[in-house]
Design an enzyme around this catalytic site. Structure first.
Site, short mmCIF file in Angstrom:
data_model
loop_
_atom_site.label_atom_id
_atom_site.label_comp_id
_atom_site.label_asym_id
_atom_site.label_seq_id
_atom_site.Cartn_x
_atom_site.Cartn_y
_atom_site.Cartn_z
N TYR A 33 0.83 -1.20 0.00
CA TYR A 33 0.00 0.00 0.00
C TYR A 33 0.86 1.25 0.00
CZ TYR A 33 0.93 0.96 4.99
OH TYR A 33 1.53 1.26 6.18
N ARG A 52 8.23 4.11 -4.65
CA ARG A 52 8.25 3.12 -3.56
C ARG A 52 7.26 2.00 -3.83
NH1 ARG A 52 7.57 5.36 2.36
NH2 ARG A 52 5.42 5.49 1.69
N ARG A 100 -7.55 -20.45 -1.61
CA ARG A 100 -6.54 -20.27 -0.57
C ARG A 100 -5.45 -21.35 -0.63
NH1 ARG A 100 -5.04 -21.62 4.54
NH2 ARG A 100 -4.14 -19.95 5.76
N HIS A 102 -0.96 -21.23 0.01
CA HIS A 102 0.08 -20.28 0.36
C HIS A 102 0.90 -19.84 -0.87
CE1 HIS A 102 -1.09 -21.54 4.32
NE2 HIS A 102 -0.29 -20.64 4.88
N LYS A 149 6.54 -1.97 1.89
CA LYS A 149 5.36 -1.38 2.54
C LYS A 149 4.17 -2.33 2.37
CE LYS A 149 3.30 3.19 3.23
NZ LYS A 149 3.41 3.15 4.67
N GLU A 182 11.87 2.43 14.32
CA GLU A 182 10.94 3.45 13.83
C GLU A 182 9.64 3.35 14.61
OE1 GLU A 182 9.68 2.73 9.75
OE2 GLU A 182 9.65 0.58 10.09
N LEU A 207 11.16 1.43 7.22
CA LEU A 207 10.63 1.82 5.92
C LEU A 207 11.32 3.11 5.49
CD1 LEU A 207 8.28 1.25 3.81
CD2 LEU A 207 7.09 3.10 5.00
N1 PDD Z 1 2.83 5.10 7.31
N2 PDD Z 1 7.39 3.81 8.94
C1 PDD Z 1 6.26 3.08 8.86
C2 PDD Z 1 6.22 1.73 9.51
C3 PDD Z 1 5.14 3.59 8.18
O1 PDD Z 1 4.02 2.86 8.09
C4 PDD Z 1 5.22 4.88 7.58
C5 PDD Z 1 4.06 5.46 6.83
C6 PDD Z 1 6.42 5.60 7.71
C7 PDD Z 1 6.60 6.98 7.11
O2 PDD Z 1 6.62 6.91 5.70
P1 PDD Z 1 6.12 8.13 4.80
O3 PDD Z 1 6.90 9.31 5.21
O4 PDD Z 1 6.40 7.70 3.42
O5 PDD Z 1 4.63 8.28 5.07
C8 PDD Z 1 7.48 5.02 8.39
C9 PDD Z 1 1.61 5.50 6.64
C10 PDD Z 1 1.39 6.98 6.68
C11 PDD Z 1 0.45 4.69 7.20
O6 PDD Z 1 0.64 3.49 7.36
O7 PDD Z 1 -0.63 5.24 7.42
#
Ligand code: PDD
Length: 287
Positions: A33, A52, A100, A102, A149, A182, A207
């Site tokens: 996403y 990304r 379903r 895997h 992501k 993070e 990320l």
């Molecule tokens: N999240 N780290 C994680 C685990 C994240 O899910 C996100 C973003 C970030 C920051 O990335 P960016 O600057 O590209 O938004 C760092 C989004 C906003 C979410 O899951 O809602």
């Protein structure tokens, strides 16, 4: 005005926006996403988000559901149909619908794509930024491909809930060596006593945030010293400032970590400056 979502080729009322029960996103979190900020109806940093997305899809061998240019049209259309001024647009692509199993479906099926958008309360977020937020820490318990992501966010969900129950706004993951990785949905930063901006390298363990990349470019232009290295919880607690970044929050100052006040317990000037100049440096896409 009804909310509208895009689901696999159709614009539908939000309440009717559904995917199949055997969508692999639903059963296996087999999908990726992006969350892109919308400001004055325009997408912010769309180019970096699409880069990304391309990388995430590639890492998981999921095909683009449509051409990148068609995806760009749909993002704009969902923003327009929902009359989003300031908010976010959410895009999700999964491997698709299949019985379903895997292993990947063979032959491959059409990837599923959904797009939603919603208005965010900027004033409430600015208010939060003015006061600063609190963070708690939780042990890092995610897989080692958090650079992708994916929609597999259960550890992030549990971490955020832990923060909420503790009266904090965000949870920071701390790895087994004591270094902050993070936040549950944000990147983590500190400003040291010497005024150096520090954030963890994105090769491993986090990320690569788009907001993070924009701040890098800004720091370079402004001659702000920046060190890309891991920092410990103790270093954060002794820092001059701490803050977090993400597409929906941009820059939010942190005033306490695990109940320990950061500096004087007030939002710091570096975080404030970065928040206020962010949109002069981010790329705002044509409507
Ligand atoms: N999240 N780290 C994680 C685990 C994240 O899910 C996100 C973003 C970030 C920051 O990335 P960016 O600057 O590209 O938004 C760092 C989004 C906003 C979410 O899951 O809602």
């Amino acid at each position: 005005m009804p909310r509208i979502a895009y689901v696999n080729g159709r614009y539908v009322r939000h309440r009717d926006a559904v995917v199949h029960v055997e969508d692999r996103g639903y059963q296996f979190a087999d999908g990726v996403y992006e969350v892109c900020e919308v400001r004055a109806g325009r997408l912010v940093d769309e180019r970096r988000h699409m880069q990304r997305l391309a990388r995430s899809l590639d890492e998981l061998s999921i095909a683009w559901p449509l051409s990148p240019s068609a995806v760009a049209v749909i993002l704009r259309e969902v923003v327009r149909l929902n009359r989003i001024g300031n908010g976010i647009v959410y895009l999700q692509v999964t491997r698709g619908v299949a019985p379903r199993n895997h292993a990947f479906p063979n032959p491959a099926v059409r990837p599923s794509m959904v797009v939603t958008a919603r208005e965010l309360d900027r004033a409430a977020m600015d208010e939060k930024a003015a006061h600063g937020i609190s963070v708690i820490t939780v042990p890092e318990n995610r897989w080692d491909r958090v650079d992708i992501k994916t929609v597999g966010l259960l550890p992030n969900v549990l971490a955020k809930q832990t923060a909420k129950e503790a009266g904090a706004y965000e949870a920071w993951f701390v790895d087994r060596d004591g270094f902050v990785t993070e936040g549950s949905s944000t990147n983590a930063w500190i400003v040291t006593r010497d005024g150096v901006l520090v954030t963890r390298p994105a090769e491993h363990g986090i990320l690569r945030g788009v907001t993070r990349s924009v701040i890098f470019a800004f720091a370079e232009r402004e001659g702000i010293r920046l060190e890309e290295r891991a920092f410990t919880l103790e270093e954060a607690q002794a820092a001059r400032e701490a803050f977090m970044t993400g597409a929906s929050t941009i820059v939010l100052p942190i005033i306490s970590v695990d109940g320990k006040r950061i500096a004087n317990g007030k939002p710091g000037p570096v975080a404030g400056k970065l928040r206020s100049v962010y949109h002069h440096h981010a790329e705002v896409a044509p409507a």
